[in-house]
Scaffold this motif. Structure first.
Motif, PDB file in Angstrom:
ATOM      1  N   GLY A   1       0.807  -1.187   0.089  1.00  0.00           N
ATOM      2  CA  GLY A   1      -0.052  -0.025   0.073  1.00  0.00           C
ATOM      3  C   GLY A   1       0.910   1.242   0.152  1.00  0.00           C
ATOM      4  N   ALA A   2       1.943   1.260   0.831  1.00  0.00           N
ATOM      5  CA  ALA A   2       2.873   2.276   0.879  1.00  0.00           C
ATOM      6  C   ALA A   2       3.530   2.544  -0.612  1.00  0.00           C
ATOM      7  CB  ALA A   2       3.950   2.067   1.835  1.00  0.00           C
ATOM      8  N   LEU A   3       3.940   1.507  -1.184  1.00  0.00           N
ATOM      9  CA  LEU A   3       4.412   1.731  -2.668  1.00  0.00           C
ATOM     10  C   LEU A   3       3.274   2.081  -3.715  1.00  0.00           C
ATOM     11  CD1 LEU A   3       6.589  -1.629  -2.975  1.00  0.00           C
ATOM     12  CD2 LEU A   3       7.214   0.512  -2.561  1.00  0.00           C
ATOM     13  N   LYS A   4       2.162   1.785  -3.347  1.00  0.00           N
ATOM     14  CA  LYS A   4       1.031   2.318  -4.390  1.00  0.00           C
ATOM     15  C   LYS A   4       0.728   3.598  -4.188  1.00  0.00           C
ATOM     16  CE  LYS A   4      -3.900   1.958  -5.020  1.00  0.00           C
ATOM     17  NZ  LYS A   4      -5.199   1.232  -4.502  1.00  0.00           N
TER      18      LYS A   4
ATOM     19  N   LEU B   1       2.892   5.780  -3.072  1.00  0.00           N
ATOM     20  CA  LEU B   1       4.019   6.680  -3.782  1.00  0.00           C
ATOM     21  C   LEU B   1       3.800   6.683  -5.301  1.00  0.00           C
ATOM     22  CD1 LEU B   1       6.925   7.818  -3.988  1.00  0.00           C
ATOM     23  CD2 LEU B   1       7.990   5.501  -3.581  1.00  0.00           C
ATOM     24  N   ALA B   2       3.486   5.607  -5.926  1.00  0.00           N
ATOM     25  CA  ALA B   2       3.402   5.406  -7.138  1.00  0.00           C
ATOM     26  C   ALA B   2       2.169   6.373  -7.708  1.00  0.00           C
ATOM     27  CB  ALA B   2       2.846   3.999  -7.546  1.00  0.00           C
ATOM     28  N   VAL B   3       1.095   6.498  -7.042  1.00  0.00           N
ATOM     29  CA  VAL B   3      -0.088   7.336  -7.349  1.00  0.00           C
ATOM     30  C   VAL B   3       0.512   8.771  -7.508  1.00  0.00           C
ATOM     31  CG1 VAL B   3      -2.211   8.452  -6.658  1.00  0.00           C
ATOM     32  CG2 VAL B   3      -1.857   5.847  -6.690  1.00  0.00           C
ATOM     33  N   LYS B   4       1.376   9.315  -6.515  1.00  0.00           N
ATOM     34  CA  LYS B   4       1.833  10.439  -6.446  1.00  0.00           C
ATOM     35  C   LYS B   4       2.858  10.685  -7.675  1.00  0.00           C
ATOM     36  CE  LYS B   4       1.604  11.977  -1.747  1.00  0.00           C
ATOM     37  NZ  LYS B   4       2.445  12.424  -0.545  1.00  0.00           N
ATOM     38  N   LEU B   5       3.698   9.628  -7.872  1.00  0.00           N
ATOM     39  CA  LEU B   5       4.563  10.020  -8.732  1.00  0.00           C
ATOM     40  C   LEU B   5       4.103   9.998 -10.270  1.00  0.00           C
ATOM     41  CD1 LEU B   5       7.790   9.879  -8.742  1.00  0.00           C
ATOM     42  CD2 LEU B   5       7.782   7.465  -9.145  1.00  0.00           C
TER      43      LEU B   5
ATOM     44  N   VAL C   1       5.181   2.284 -14.929  1.00  0.00           N
ATOM     45  CA  VAL C   1       5.804   1.526 -14.110  1.00  0.00           C
ATOM     46  C   VAL C   1       4.840   1.576 -12.814  1.00  0.00           C
ATOM     47  CG1 VAL C   1       7.564   1.542 -12.234  1.00  0.00           C
ATOM     48  CG2 VAL C   1       8.058   1.397 -14.731  1.00  0.00           C
ATOM     49  N   CYS C   2       4.326   2.870 -12.741  1.00  0.00           N
ATOM     50  CA  CYS C   2       3.452   3.216 -11.649  1.00  0.00           C
ATOM     51  C   CYS C   2       2.169   2.344 -11.689  1.00  0.00           C
ATOM     52  CB  CYS C   2       2.947   4.726 -11.478  1.00  0.00           C
ATOM     53  SG  CYS C   2       4.417   5.657 -11.123  1.00  0.00           S
ATOM     54  N   PHE C   3       1.571   2.173 -12.978  1.00  0.00           N
ATOM     55  CA  PHE C   3       0.339   1.294 -13.070  1.00  0.00           C
ATOM     56  C   PHE C   3       0.760   0.163 -12.826  1.00  0.00           C
ATOM     57  CE2 PHE C   3      -0.160   4.049 -17.135  1.00  0.00           C
ATOM     58  CZ  PHE C   3      -0.789   5.430 -16.390  1.00  0.00           C
ATOM     59  N   LYS C   4       1.863  -0.429 -12.958  1.00  0.00           N
ATOM     60  CA  LYS C   4       2.182  -1.722 -12.529  1.00  0.00           C
ATOM     61  C   LYS C   4       2.283  -2.040 -11.097  1.00  0.00           C
ATOM     62  CE  LYS C   4       3.801  -6.025 -13.757  1.00  0.00           C
ATOM     63  NZ  LYS C   4       4.177  -6.665 -12.458  1.00  0.00           N
ATOM     64  N   ILE C   5       2.745  -0.956 -10.319  1.00  0.00           N
ATOM     65  CA  ILE C   5       2.761  -1.046  -8.998  1.00  0.00           C
ATOM     66  C   ILE C   5       1.676  -0.912  -8.357  1.00  0.00           C
ATOM     67  CG2 ILE C   5       3.729   0.300  -6.901  1.00  0.00           C
ATOM     68  CD1 ILE C   5       5.902  -0.795  -8.756  1.00  0.00           C
ATOM     69  N   ILE C   6       0.539  -0.084  -8.962  1.00  0.00           N
ATOM     70  CA  ILE C   6      -0.854  -0.225  -8.369  1.00  0.00           C
ATOM     71  C   ILE C   6      -1.514  -1.418  -8.636  1.00  0.00           C
ATOM     72  CG2 ILE C   6      -3.097   0.959  -8.912  1.00  0.00           C
ATOM     73  CD1 ILE C   6      -1.503   3.373  -9.623  1.00  0.00           C
ATOM     74  N   GLY C   7      -1.273  -2.117  -9.617  1.00  0.00           N
ATOM     75  CA  GLY C   7      -1.790  -3.663  -9.765  1.00  0.00           C
ATOM     76  C   GLY C   7      -1.037  -4.496  -8.930  1.00  0.00           C
ATOM     77  N   ASN C   8      -0.135  -4.229  -8.720  1.00  0.00           N
ATOM     78  CA  ASN C   8       0.927  -5.296  -7.876  1.00  0.00           C
ATOM     79  C   ASN C   8       0.259  -5.098  -6.362  1.00  0.00           C
ATOM     80  OD1 ASN C   8       2.325  -6.267  -9.993  1.00  0.00           O
ATOM     81  ND2 ASN C   8       4.536  -5.164  -8.933  1.00  0.00           N
ATOM     82  N   GLU C   9       0.004  -4.057  -6.095  1.00  0.00           N
ATOM     83  CA  GLU C   9      -0.708  -3.857  -4.782  1.00  0.00           C
ATOM     84  C   GLU C   9      -2.086  -4.729  -4.585  1.00  0.00           C
ATOM     85  OE1 GLU C   9      -3.439  -2.283  -1.589  1.00  0.00           O
ATOM     86  OE2 GLU C   9      -3.917  -2.306  -3.795  1.00  0.00           O
ATOM     87  N   LEU C  10      -2.712  -4.896  -5.599  1.00  0.00           N
ATOM     88  CA  LEU C  10      -3.917  -5.588  -5.671  1.00  0.00           C
ATOM     89  C   LEU C  10      -3.611  -7.271  -5.490  1.00  0.00           C
ATOM     90  CD1 LEU C  10      -7.028  -5.854  -6.014  1.00  0.00           C
ATOM     91  CD2 LEU C  10      -6.874  -6.221  -8.249  1.00  0.00           C
ATOM     92  N   THR C  11      -2.437  -7.410  -6.265  1.00  0.00           N
ATOM     93  CA  THR C  11      -2.115  -8.951  -6.030  1.00  0.00           C
ATOM     94  C   THR C  11      -1.673  -9.337  -4.763  1.00  0.00           C
ATOM     95  OG1 THR C  11      -1.344  -8.801  -8.480  1.00  0.00           O
ATOM     96  CG2 THR C  11      -0.314 -10.701  -7.029  1.00  0.00           C
ATOM     97  N   VAL C  12      -1.144  -8.320  -4.009  1.00  0.00           N
ATOM     98  CA  VAL C  12      -0.605  -8.606  -2.595  1.00  0.00           C
ATOM     99  C   VAL C  12      -1.919  -8.788  -1.852  1.00  0.00           C
ATOM    100  CG1 VAL C  12       0.725  -7.846  -0.660  1.00  0.00           C
ATOM    101  CG2 VAL C  12       1.494  -7.512  -2.800  1.00  0.00           C
ATOM    102  N   SER C  13      -2.817  -7.957  -2.052  1.00  0.00           N
ATOM    103  CA  SER C  13      -3.869  -7.734  -1.076  1.00  0.00           C
ATOM    104  C   SER C  13      -4.813  -9.018  -1.342  1.00  0.00           C
ATOM    105  CB  SER C  13      -4.860  -6.548  -1.357  1.00  0.00           C
ATOM    106  OG  SER C  13      -4.246  -5.476  -1.129  1.00  0.00           O
TER     107      SER C  13
END
Length: 464
Positions: free
Chosen positions: A280-283, A285-289, A337-349
């Motif tokens: 979630g923290a990475l997500k 950051l990715a949204v801001k970036l 890359v940020c889109f991928k990070i946002i998607g990765n957060e869903l995978t972890v969840s």
């Protein structure tokens, strides 16, 4: 021709390459999990974290009188060899696998056991002298060794993100200072709003990223809580009294980090919330970036029909058909890359939610996903700084002219010339397509010297 040795496990005999340091369970994992192109040997920090966990375990077992000194020395030296960047090629299994990480744990146990056997003068596979299960895995289970190693690896990897982020903050802050006197129009809803400086805009970029550094660090700090000694489900079955606390202390000493034992080992063995929080923290950051990259692309749009307020460093021709076109490729790649990070957060969840009863068996996909997020996000942040931010320049004259021609400066001048005059000038400027600046001077509302003084960024903008 390849030669093989025969090893045996619960399912029977299997041929293993004679020179391999891994054993039968690793060989089964190689055959079973042909899923991705991501192999364990591509993540040396994870392998080294497994070695640290096994080293702390053997030292703890020796101190508690569960293992003799020659065996302890051989296993310890094997772990130290791995920590010196040796034997990584002996970890060939796929990162995506069933079994809650058992294949990873056994890969480490087998490699360490066979290295130790050679150090004691035996051949690989002579497990009666040093067993992957009975000695290397003594007082452990996959369910405490694997997540503990994973957490310690992620904690160390997290420093890569925060280091890169800090450098990007300083780069943006330097640009903020460089542009502190460059006046421009601010916008809300993509419409002219009120004047500001380009420096303030870049200062906001810098500040919003700076806030994420301690946030990421705080989330990563949770990874220092381990469940070593929990064994299978957190009850500590097959681990002697005192093992859990002592092993955590050994890890803290070996890593020189404040590693601590989880307060409730049953809860800690099934809980994956620290992974969810960090994803979630990475997500966040990715949204801001990504938003910053969106803004950079907008500000650099043009050069003739866009905003054209800043220039991004030209990196490559932008079209196979349109001569002269140069695209904002660096912000574009960071967006992706940020889109991928946002998607990765869903995978972890989803993986965390899929836990059942006393264990979450989905930790392998959590591991791969977080490793992937950290690696590509770090690379993207570095790329944005080096290939884009450091080379940004401002179209200062164009920005000043936009301010002088904008209806928005009436808002800034309202306290000086009054609401009535402001409304009159704004209406006339719109109807006649005239400059507010010219109309104010033309109608003797202010002199040119007075207007230039009021429109000077030092006088026009709030200092707080």
């Amino acid at each position: 021709m390849n030669s093989f040795r025969t090893e045996t496990d619960l399912l029977g005999e299997l041929q293993v390459p004679k020179n391999a340091y891994y054993g039968v369970q690793t060989q089964r994992a190689i055959a079973n999990f042909k899923i991705s192109n991501h192999k364990l040997y591509q993540y040396p920090i994870f392998i080294k974290s497994l070695a640290v966990v096994k080293l702390a375990a053997v030292e703890t077992n020796f101190e508690l009188g569960l293992i003799n000194e020659p065996l302890k020395d051989a296993i310890s030296q094997a772990c130290l060899d791995i920590l010196k960047d040796q034997y990584f090629e002996e970890f060939p299994i796929d990162m995506i696998q069933g079994g809650a990480g058992t294949s990873v744990n056994m890969n480490a146990n087998e490699v360490i056991a066979n290295i130790a056997l050679e150090k004691m003068g035996y051949e690989k596979g002579m497990y009666q002298h040093c067993s992957p299960n009975d000695h290397v895995n003594l007082s452990q289970s996959t369910n405490d060794a694997y997540p503990s190693a994973l957490k310690l690896a992620l904690y160390q990897m997290s420093k890569q993100v925060t280091d890169a982020l800090e450098k990007l903050f300083f780069a943006l802050d330097r640009k903020a200072k460089e542009f502190e006197s460059v006046i421009k129009m601010g916008r809300t809803q993509l419409q002219d709003a009120v004047p500001m400086t380009l420096g303030q805009e870049f200062e906001a970029f810098a500040f919003t990223l700076k806030k994420e550094i301690p946030y990421l660090q705080n989330q990563a700090f949770e990874f220092l809580e381990v469940n070593m000694g929990a064994t299978a489900i957190g009850t500590g079955l097959n681990a002697p009294k005192g093992y859990a606390q002592l092993c955590a202390e050994k890890l803290a000493t070996l890593l020189n980090e404040p590693v601590k034992l989880a307060e409730n080992l049953v809860e800690a063995t099934s809980d994956t919330s620290s992974f969810v929080a960090y994803a979630g923290a990475l997500k966040k950051l990715a949204v801001k970036l990504s938003k910053i990259c969106n803004d950079l692309r907008l500000l650099a749009s043009g050069p003739r029909t866009g905003l054209y307020e800043i220039n991004l460093p030209p990196k490559q021709p932008g079209s196979s058909i349109m001569p002269g076109k140069v695209n904002p490729v660096i912000p574009e790649v960071v967006n992706q890359v940020c889109f991928k990070i946002i998607g990765n957060e869903l995978t972890v969840s989803l993986a965390a939610e899929a836990g059942q009863l006393q264990l979450n068996v989905m930790e392998p996909i959590i591991a791969l996903t977080l490793f992937d997020s950290i690696e590509i996000l770090t690379n993207a942040i570095d790329t944005l700084r080096i290939e884009c931010v450091d080379g940004i320049t401002a179209n200062t004259d164009h920005l000043r002219n936009e301010v002088y021609n904008s209806i928005g400066i009436v808002t800034a001048l309202n306290p000086i010339i009054g609401y009535k005059n402001s409304t009159k000038i704004a209406k006339q400027a719109l109807e006649e397509n005239r400059s507010v600046y010219d109309l104010i001077i033309e109608q003797n509302i202010l002199t040119k010297e007075q207007l230039d003084t009021y429109l000077d960024p030092k006088n026009m903008l709030s200092s707080h």
